[in-house]
Motif scaffolding. Structure first.
Motif, PDB file in Angstrom:
ATOM      1  N   THR A  12      31.989   0.491  -0.137  1.00  0.00           N
ATOM      2  CA  THR A  12      31.317   1.694  -0.624  1.00  0.00           C
ATOM      3  C   THR A  12      31.540   1.832  -2.122  1.00  0.00           C
ATOM      4  O   THR A  12      32.390   1.163  -2.696  1.00  0.00           O
ATOM      5  N   GLY A  13      30.782   2.706  -2.752  1.00  0.00           N
ATOM      6  CA  GLY A  13      31.040   3.041  -4.145  1.00  0.00           C
ATOM      7  C   GLY A  13      29.909   2.761  -5.112  1.00  0.00           C
ATOM      8  O   GLY A  13      29.856   3.355  -6.181  1.00  0.00           O
ATOM      9  N   LEU A  14      28.997   1.853  -4.789  1.00  0.00           N
ATOM     10  CA  LEU A  14      27.939   1.525  -5.744  1.00  0.00           C
ATOM     11  C   LEU A  14      26.943   2.667  -5.913  1.00  0.00           C
ATOM     12  O   LEU A  14      26.521   2.958  -7.032  1.00  0.00           O
ATOM     13  N   ASP A  15      26.585   3.328  -4.825  1.00  0.00           N
ATOM     14  CA  ASP A  15      25.677   4.480  -4.932  1.00  0.00           C
ATOM     15  C   ASP A  15      26.321   5.593  -5.744  1.00  0.00           C
ATOM     16  O   ASP A  15      25.662   6.233  -6.570  1.00  0.00           O
ATOM     17  N   GLU A  16      27.598   5.797  -5.519  1.00  0.00           N
ATOM     18  CA  GLU A  16      28.342   6.820  -6.260  1.00  0.00           C
ATOM     19  C   GLU A  16      28.342   6.506  -7.760  1.00  0.00           C
ATOM     20  O   GLU A  16      28.123   7.379  -8.595  1.00  0.00           O
ATOM     21  N   PHE A  17      28.575   5.247  -8.116  1.00  0.00           N
ATOM     22  CA  PHE A  17      28.549   4.826  -9.520  1.00  0.00           C
ATOM     23  C   PHE A  17      27.170   5.069 -10.128  1.00  0.00           C
ATOM     24  O   PHE A  17      27.046   5.631 -11.216  1.00  0.00           O
ATOM     25  N   GLU A  18      26.127   4.651  -9.425  1.00  0.00           N
ATOM     26  CA  GLU A  18      24.761   4.834  -9.926  1.00  0.00           C
ATOM     27  C   GLU A  18      24.443   6.313 -10.149  1.00  0.00           C
ATOM     28  O   GLU A  18      23.846   6.683 -11.171  1.00  0.00           O
ATOM     29  N   ASN A  19      24.848   7.151  -9.222  1.00  0.00           N
ATOM     30  CA  ASN A  19      24.593   8.590  -9.351  1.00  0.00           C
ATOM     31  C   ASN A  19      25.385   9.201 -10.501  1.00  0.00           C
ATOM     32  O   ASN A  19      24.855  10.011 -11.263  1.00  0.00           O
ATOM     33  N   GLU A  20      26.643   8.823 -10.617  1.00  0.00           N
ATOM     34  CA  GLU A  20      27.490   9.397 -11.659  1.00  0.00           C
ATOM     35  C   GLU A  20      27.008   9.041 -13.062  1.00  0.00           C
ATOM     36  O   GLU A  20      27.058   9.863 -13.968  1.00  0.00           O
ATOM     37  N   TYR A  21      26.518   7.816 -13.247  1.00  0.00           N
ATOM     38  CA  TYR A  21      26.101   7.367 -14.581  1.00  0.00           C
ATOM     39  C   TYR A  21      24.590   7.318 -14.745  1.00  0.00           C
ATOM     40  O   TYR A  21      24.103   6.916 -15.798  1.00  0.00           O
TER      41      TYR A  21
END
Length: 126
Positions: A12-21
């Motif tokens: 997990t984590g790629l969607d979170e990165f994309e959303n955050e940046y």
């Protein structure tokens, strides 16, 4: 097909990165990160336009935990539409910037345009 030293999947984590940046990670880079987070390709030398090369020593971690993850590294970049995904020597990173793969040095900026996409980068490695 590129061979890798190790296998550390990122679940997990790629969607979170994309959303955050507010950045979209290219799909082929997503696949690589999901399979090989924090490891290195066996062929890790990237030829540069000046006749020299740089070596990838590992992919950047896209996990929120641990040292030198993408979240801590992003603070070092002046550009906002950049995705650092591999580390080289001397505070340099291989990054996606717009429609290009570039070699970026912290404090200096883009040193070299390497190629146009991740697939092409993998083909250049020796």
């Amino acid at each position: 097909m590129t061979e890798w030293v190790g296998y550390i999947p990122l679940r997990t984590g790629l969607d979170e990165f994309e959303n955050e940046y507010n950045i979209m990670i290219p799909s082929n880079l997503k696949e690589i990160i999901q399979k090989y987070n924090k490891v290195c390709p066996k062929k890790n030398r990237i030829p540069l336009s000046n006749g020299n090369f740089t070596e990838i020593y590992r992919l950047v971690s896209f996990s929120k935990t641990g040292n030198n993850n993408v979240y801590s590294i992003m603070k070092l970049f002046e550009e906002k539409n950049i995705i650092p995904f591999a580390m080289t020597e001397n505070n340099k990173y291989v990054c996606v910037l717009g429609n290009k793969i570039v070699l970026y040095k912290i404090g200096k900026g883009v040193e070299f345009e390497i190629c146009s996409n991740v697939t092409e980068l993998l083909q250049l490695l020796y």
